[in-house]
Design a protein around this motif. Structure first.
Motif, short mmCIF file in Angstrom:
data_model
loop_
_atom_site.label_atom_id
_atom_site.label_comp_id
_atom_site.label_asym_id
_atom_site.label_seq_id
_atom_site.Cartn_x
_atom_site.Cartn_y
_atom_site.Cartn_z
N SER A 305 33.79 3.29 2.14
CA SER A 305 34.24 2.49 1.42
C SER A 305 35.28 1.58 1.69
O SER A 305 35.21 0.43 1.07
CB SER A 305 34.63 3.47 0.08
N TYR A 306 36.00 1.77 2.73
CA TYR A 306 37.08 0.89 3.22
C TYR A 306 36.51 -0.12 4.40
O TYR A 306 37.30 -0.90 4.53
CB TYR A 306 38.31 1.75 3.67
N LEU A 307 35.25 0.12 4.64
CA LEU A 307 34.73 -0.70 5.75
C LEU A 307 34.13 -2.01 5.14
O LEU A 307 33.72 -1.92 4.13
CB LEU A 307 33.83 0.02 6.63
N PRO A 308 34.15 -3.01 5.61
CA PRO A 308 33.72 -4.28 5.11
C PRO A 308 32.10 -4.25 5.14
O PRO A 308 31.67 -3.72 5.96
CB PRO A 308 33.86 -5.51 6.25
N LYS A 309 31.60 -4.42 3.86
CA LYS A 309 30.20 -4.52 3.61
C LYS A 309 29.55 -5.70 4.13
O LYS A 309 29.85 -6.63 3.98
CB LYS A 309 29.82 -4.10 2.22
N ARG A 310 28.21 -5.53 4.75
CA ARG A 310 27.50 -6.69 5.06
C ARG A 310 26.86 -7.58 3.74
O ARG A 310 26.27 -6.70 2.97
CB ARG A 310 26.36 -6.11 6.03
N ASP A 311 26.85 -8.66 4.08
CA ASP A 311 26.06 -9.37 3.01
C ASP A 311 24.63 -9.30 3.26
O ASP A 311 24.11 -9.57 4.25
CB ASP A 311 26.74 -10.79 2.97
#
Length: 312
Positions: A305-311
């Motif tokens: 949840s702390y990792l950046p999510k891909r668009d």
């Protein structure tokens, strides 16, 4: 495992973290188990778990109890991740057509146990040599007549040295010595552990759909793990003997699983197949109890949840 859907990356992270924590806590007991299982009649250096740990500390220091830990800590992450994730994968696919019966649960465990030996076999092969090196050294000093002349003199072999030697002499097959015995141990273990854990965990659920409290998952993991460990211990003894490269001059050598069973039965009696059983139960119980708690707390999901999510 919990019934909630967990992504594959989260499963891998959960399994890896659980393995690292568990191994760090119980590795000295695992070392004692290996040494107790490997000693044969006429070359008995240790009388019990406590005697083995005390003598290890006296002769090798505190960190002597962690010989081989680096190999285990490095490979236990993919090993536990594969085992736990594979079981979830097979359970989900086998439950698509209806209720997950006991037979289907055992089949899922069978699949998980089969998948994990890809990592387990070389990990155990290297770990056993490193763990047992201290026993051979102690025998050389205290019982020199029991140590074979050809036994390696290296006092502290490293995993890299052992890997190179095995590759040079036997190729990749050298790291997979004892594969058959590992399958005979890990497949039945998983077929017992996973269904037993799931059913014990269900007993503590809060309502039909509610999850079981974390302490129920922990206790269920401990009970299921220790039960499965004791049941398959005879095969673990056989696997340990087959994978050990260095032996005393008075100790038997084995050409395969059947030969190992025959010689142990003839020379040491049926009780030899239970050597280290309580040690193994003490190792496996917290290892899998911790694993289930890590899954329950959703540590992998929290990290992701702390990792950046891909668009999209």
């Amino acid at each position: 495992m919990a019934d909630k859907q967990i992504s594959l990356p989260a499963k891998l992270i959960n399994g890896g973290i659980a393995g690292l924590i568990g191994v760090t806590c119980v590795f000295p007991i695992d070392l004692a188990k290996t040494r107790l299982q490997n000693q044969q009649n006429g070359s008995r250096l240790y009388t019990s778990l406590s005697d083995c740990l005390i003598k290890t500390i006296r002769s090798e220091g505190y960190f002597g109890m962690y010989r081989g830990a680096a190999v285990n800590l490095t490979l236990v992450t993919p090993e536990k991740a594969i085992k736990l994730a594979a079981n979830d994968f097979f359970r989900q696919h086998l439950s698509k057509d209806g209720k997950l019966t006991l037979v289907k649960e055992m089949l899922a465990g069978c699949g998980a146990g089969t998948c994990q030996v890809i990592v387990t076999t070389p990990m155990e092969m290297l770990k056993i040599q490193l763990q047992d090196a201290g026993r051979i050294e102690a025998q050389r000093k205290l019982m020199p007549e029991t140590v074979a002349a050809g036994t390696l003199e290296t006092k502290s072999p490293t995993a890299i040295q052992l890997t190179r030697e095995l590759f040079r002499e036997k190729g990749i097959a050298g790291l997979y010595k004892g594969l058959g015995a590992t399958l005979l141990r890990d497949v039945p273990f998983s077929m017992i552990y996973f269904p037993l854990f799931a059913n014990l965990n269900d007993l503590g659920k809060q309502g039909k759909e509610g999850p079981a409290p974390f302490y129920v998952s922990f206790i269920s993991g401990c009970l299921a793990g220790s039960t499965a460990a004791v049941v398959v211990n005879p095969v673990d003894v056989i696997k340990t003997r087959l994978q050990s490269l260095n032996r005393g001059s008075t100790e038997d050598t084995y050409s395969g699983v059947i030969d190992c069973i025959r010689k142990i039965w003839k020379n040491e009696g049926s009780s030899a197949f239970l050597k280290g059983a309580y040690c193994r139960a003490l190792v496996i119980a917290p290892l899998f109890g911790i694993a289930q708690v890590i899954y329950f707390l959703g540590v992998g999901e929290i990290i992701l949840s702390y990792l950046p999510k891909r668009d999209k």
